[in-house]
Design an enzyme around this catalytic site. Structure first.
Site, mmCIF file in Angstrom:
data_model
loop_
_atom_site.group_PDB
_atom_site.id
_atom_site.type_symbol
_atom_site.label_atom_id
_atom_site.label_comp_id
_atom_site.label_asym_id
_atom_site.label_seq_id
_atom_site.Cartn_x
_atom_site.Cartn_y
_atom_site.Cartn_z
ATOM 1 N N GLY A 46 -4.771 13.708 -32.728
ATOM 2 C CA GLY A 46 -3.523 13.067 -32.356
ATOM 3 C C GLY A 46 -3.791 12.017 -31.300
ATOM 4 O O GLY A 46 -4.819 12.048 -30.620
ATOM 5 N N GLN A 51 -1.886 6.531 -24.329
ATOM 6 C CA GLN A 51 -3.331 6.774 -24.261
ATOM 7 C C GLN A 51 -4.144 5.535 -24.637
ATOM 8 O O GLN A 51 -5.353 5.515 -24.430
ATOM 9 C CB GLN A 51 -3.723 7.930 -25.174
ATOM 10 N N CYS A 90 -7.903 16.906 -24.770
ATOM 11 C CA CYS A 90 -7.170 15.637 -24.825
ATOM 12 C C CYS A 90 -8.164 14.492 -24.697
ATOM 13 O O CYS A 90 -9.077 14.561 -23.870
ATOM 14 C CB CYS A 90 -6.150 15.600 -23.692
ATOM 15 N N LEU A 91 -7.995 13.461 -25.511
ATOM 16 C CA LEU A 91 -8.901 12.319 -25.468
ATOM 17 C C LEU A 91 -8.889 11.626 -24.107
ATOM 18 O O LEU A 91 -9.868 10.983 -23.729
ATOM 19 C CB LEU A 91 -8.555 11.314 -26.574
ATOM 20 N N HIS A 132 1.968 18.375 -28.290
ATOM 21 C CA HIS A 132 1.035 17.803 -27.312
ATOM 22 C C HIS A 132 1.238 16.289 -27.236
ATOM 23 O O HIS A 132 1.359 15.723 -26.146
ATOM 24 C CB HIS A 132 -0.405 18.148 -27.706
ATOM 25 N N GLU A 133 1.298 15.635 -28.395
ATOM 26 C CA GLU A 133 1.468 14.176 -28.413
ATOM 27 C C GLU A 133 2.854 13.771 -27.919
ATOM 28 O O GLU A 133 2.994 12.787 -27.197
ATOM 29 C CB GLU A 133 1.193 13.602 -29.807
ATOM 30 N N HIS A 136 3.058 13.550 -24.207
ATOM 31 C CA HIS A 136 2.524 12.296 -23.657
ATOM 32 C C HIS A 136 3.625 11.244 -23.505
ATOM 33 O O HIS A 136 3.604 10.451 -22.566
ATOM 34 C CB HIS A 136 1.435 11.718 -24.572
#
Length: 161
Positions: A46, A51, A90-91, A132-133, A136
């Site tokens: 995701g 991000q 997480c990225l 999760h996304e 953000h």
């Protein structure tokens, strides 16, 4: 298509509530395509617009080919049920993993790249990735929900199960 640089924590952009998307055009389509390429290159499931430095309510999720790619613009949770604890990463936090509790079912309403509203339901890991996304987009990071951090060695044990 372009690979976009990932915004790494700490960064104020990651903790800001994103702006609603009102314009559905070629620029938005290109951003979605670039976000997808970036997510795949970074081995993510995701990616949210903040991000990649864009403060808009845009996120994508793809956990496998079966579910396909879910593009979420201006998403809203309309129902959720249950609870499950699992490991998240997480990225924007490379190498950091922790156990997070989230609902194990979610129903959302969002717009597609053409501005059409749709509803989608997800369970288990797919629901977790969506939530999760979506966090953000409200400036909420998974680190604020971690029950317990997991080190790399313990993570490898989880992956083997």
């Amino acid at each position: 298509m372009a690979i976009l640089p990932i915004v790494l924590a700490p960064n104020d952009l990651l903790e800001k509530k994103c702006e609603k998307v009102d314009v559905f055009d070629k620029k938005l389509a290109k951003l979605l395509d670039d976000m997808y390429e970036t997510m795949i290159k970074e081995d993510g499931v995701g990616l949210a617009a903040p991000q990649v430095g864009v403060g808009r309510r845009i996120a994508i999720v793809e956990i496998d080919e079966e579910t396909g790619t879910l593009e979420m613009i201006n998403p809203k949770v309309i129902d959720y049920k249950g609870a499950a604890v699992d490991i998240e990463g997480c990225l924007s936090f490379p190498g950091l993993y922790g156990e997070v509790e989230r609902p194990d079912y979610v129903k959302i309403q969002a717009q597609d790249r053409d501005g059409n509203w749709y509803e989608a339901e997800a369970k288990d890991f797919f629901a977790r990735a969506i939530l999760h996304e979506m966090d953000h987009l409200d400036g909420v990071l998974f680190t604020s929900k971690v029950i317990r951090y997991i080190d790399e060695e313990e993570l490898e044990g989880y992956e083997e199960e």
